[in-house]
Structure formats: structure tokens, C-alpha cells
Design a protein around this motif. Structure first.
Motif, PDB file in Angstrom:
ATOM      1  N   ALA A 140       1.074  -1.704   2.025  1.00  0.00           N
ATOM      2  CA  ALA A 140      -0.086  -0.810   1.968  1.00  0.00           C
ATOM      3  C   ALA A 140      -0.813  -0.943   0.634  1.00  0.00           C
ATOM      4  O   ALA A 140      -2.044  -0.894   0.580  1.00  0.00           O
ATOM      5  CB  ALA A 140       0.340   0.634   2.213  1.00  0.00           C
ATOM      6  N   ILE A 149      -1.140   1.191  10.520  1.00  0.00           N
ATOM      7  CA  ILE A 149      -1.051   2.310   9.575  1.00  0.00           C
ATOM      8  C   ILE A 149      -1.124   1.815   8.133  1.00  0.00           C
ATOM      9  O   ILE A 149      -1.672   2.503   7.259  1.00  0.00           O
ATOM     10  CB  ILE A 149       0.238   3.115   9.839  1.00  0.00           C
ATOM     11  N   VAL A 150      -0.584   0.625   7.872  1.00  0.00           N
ATOM     12  CA  VAL A 150      -0.590   0.101   6.500  1.00  0.00           C
ATOM     13  C   VAL A 150      -1.632  -1.001   6.321  1.00  0.00           C
ATOM     14  O   VAL A 150      -1.602  -1.742   5.338  1.00  0.00           O
ATOM     15  CB  VAL A 150       0.813  -0.384   6.073  1.00  0.00           C
ATOM     16  N   THR A 202       1.701   5.265  -1.798  1.00  0.00           N
ATOM     17  CA  THR A 202       1.630   4.793  -0.405  1.00  0.00           C
ATOM     18  C   THR A 202       2.895   5.108   0.394  1.00  0.00           C
ATOM     19  O   THR A 202       3.022   4.687   1.546  1.00  0.00           O
ATOM     20  CB  THR A 202       1.385   3.268  -0.371  1.00  0.00           C
ATOM     21  N   GLU A 204       4.017   7.820   1.819  1.00  0.00           N
ATOM     22  CA  GLU A 204       3.845   8.598   3.041  1.00  0.00           C
ATOM     23  C   GLU A 204       3.400   7.706   4.201  1.00  0.00           C
ATOM     24  O   GLU A 204       3.762   7.954   5.352  1.00  0.00           O
ATOM     25  CB  GLU A 204       2.843   9.733   2.827  1.00  0.00           C
ATOM     26  N   ARG A 205       2.644   6.662   3.900  1.00  0.00           N
ATOM     27  CA  ARG A 205       2.244   5.730   4.958  1.00  0.00           C
ATOM     28  C   ARG A 205       3.429   4.894   5.420  1.00  0.00           C
ATOM     29  O   ARG A 205       3.501   4.505   6.594  1.00  0.00           O
ATOM     30  CB  ARG A 205       1.090   4.858   4.478  1.00  0.00           C
ATOM     31  N   ALA A 247       5.077   7.114   7.857  1.00  0.00           N
ATOM     32  CA  ALA A 247       4.290   7.166   9.093  1.00  0.00           C
ATOM     33  C   ALA A 247       4.483   5.898   9.905  1.00  0.00           C
ATOM     34  O   ALA A 247       4.576   5.942  11.145  1.00  0.00           O
ATOM     35  CB  ALA A 247       2.819   7.375   8.764  1.00  0.00           C
TER      36      ALA A 247
END
Length: 239
Positions: free
Chosen positions: A29, A74-75, A186, A188-189, A192
Motif C-alpha cells: 500500500a 484495497i491496497v 497503511t 489498517e488497509r 482490511a
């Protein structure tokens, strides 16, 4: 060592869907946020993974491919390639070396991220035999195969893929990492992305807390201080 500001293209080579997310999604990310092109090469479809065995192997493979593509989005990764090897039976073969070398020549990355081929006796999770086989084959594909125009000559003669030299490889899962990426912004990503792998993570109690604890410990080892997260790698200079 390869300065990060000289990295414009990254190839992540992993054994299964979700491997890159457990090991390096937050680092990925960071790269995509600054415009680096990242490509995923996943050797198997992960059909032997998961706890829901109501799906046959074909159904699980289809599900896991979809989960990996969703996690990649997501990333910031939109190019995800699957080699189609059988989950749980990967060997460090000439065929696998050729198939990874093909992708290296197609993508032409500055950096390859992959598994360590060595067994980690301190933390067994990275030491799945598929991981070790893929890591070894990826290193062989980087050096010497992808850079040698006489290795797998069909790649050049039949497919027009010229030789390419990767400047550096980062190994995940190594027992003695020597490079830590501060991924606090990054992280939290990363979580996710792992949640996108519902077939693998949806039933695991306390997973996010365990991940926070592990990667916070990595940040402490790196000297980044409290309330930080870091992903660890072993750097291999390949030029």
C-alpha cells in the motif's frame, strides 16, 4: 541497497492467495500510494485452504482467486496473475522457475518480494512447504534465469521476452530479517485486505489483535518506537 525512491515497479511472488497480505500488504500500500506499479503473481489458487469443505476444490479455487483480487484492490493492486499450480504440492522445479522467470521478464520489476526458502524455526507459519518451494524458485528465476538470455530460450525465441535483471529481492518470513518498513499509516488497509479473505480469516478469533501485537513487536525491533507497526524482510541484493 536499492533506494526506495528508485523503485518504480514491484513484483510479489507468493504461493497462495492471502500470503502477500499476511506478509506485505501494508508495504504494498505504501508503494502504490506513491505511484509504484505492483503486480501479484500467485503460484497456486489456494484450493487446499479454508475451513468450509462444502466447496469442492474447484469452487474453493474460484473463491480464493476472487478474494485475492478484492484484497489487492484495497491496497491499490489491479494486476493479479495466477499460475495454476496445485495447492500443497508445489516443488522447486524447472517448470516453476521458467513460469516465474516469464512473469519477471513480462513485468520487468526493480524489486521482487517473495517467501524465504529457508525454514523459520522461531515462527513456523511462514515455513509451509509451498512457501519454501516458491521462494527458492523465485530466487532462481531472478538469479540467474530472468537475466540470462540463454536460460529458457523459448521465452525469448517464442514469446519475445528479453532478459531482465531484478535489482533486489525482499524475503518475507525469514528468521533474521534485516529490513523493516514502517507501515503504521497503511496498517489498517492490511487488516482490511486480510478481511477480504473470508474463507481463510473469517473464522479465526482474535486474528486482528494478534496481528497488531506481532507487527507492533516488529516496529519495536526496528527501533521505530511505541504505537508503530512494521513489516520485516530479508534484503537480497541481486545486481
Amino acid at each position: 541497497m536499492l533506494p526506495e525512491n528508485e523503485i518504480s515497479r514491484v513484483l510479489a511472488v507468493t504461493a497462495h492467495p492471502d500470503d502477500v497480505d499476511f506478509a506485505a500488504a501494508a508495504t504494498i500500500a505504501r508503494f502504490t500510494d506513491r505511484g509504484v506499479e505492483v503486480v501479484y503473481c500467485v503460484v497456486t489458487d489456494g484450493d487446499a485452504g479454508g475451513s468450509d469443505r462444502e466447496l469442492d476444490n474447484g469452487g474453493m479455487a474460484e473463491l480464493r482467486r476472487a478474494e485475492q483480487r478484492a484484497a489487492a484492490e484495497i491496497v491499490g493492486v489491479r494486476d493479479v496473475r495466477f499460475l495454476g499450480y496445485r495447492d500443497g504440492t508445489v516443488e522447486q522445479s524447472l517448470d516453476l522457475r521458467r513460469d516465474i522467470a516469464r512473469v519477471v521478464r513480462q513485468v520487468r520489476p526493480d524489486l521482487v518480494i517473495t517467501h524465504t526458502p529457508e525454514r523459520n524455526y522461531s515462527f513456523i507459519a511462514p515455513s509451509h512447504p509451498d512457501h519454501r518451494a516458491v521462494g527458492g524458485a523465485a530466487l532462481d528465476a531472478v538469479y540467474p534465469d530472468a537475466r540470462n538470455p540463454y536460460a529458457f530460450p523459448e521465452l525469448l525465441q517464442d514469446e519475445g521476452l528479453a532478459a531482465w535483471t531484478v535489482r533486489e529481492v525482499w524475503l518475507n518470513g525469514h528468521e533474521t530479517p534485516d529490513h523493516y518498513v514502517d507501515v503504521t499509516e497503511t496498517f489498517e488497509r492490511k487488516l482490511a485486505a486480510l478481511r477480504a479473505h473470508k474463507s481463510q480469516t473469517g473464522h479465526v478469533q482474535g486474528l486482528e489483535d494478534a496481528l497488531r501485537e506481532r507487527f507492533a513487536l516488529m516496529a519495536q525491533h526496528a527501533g521505530f518506537g511505541a504505537d508503530r507497526y512494521a513489516e520485516p524482510f530479508k534484503r537480497v541484493v541481486t545486481t
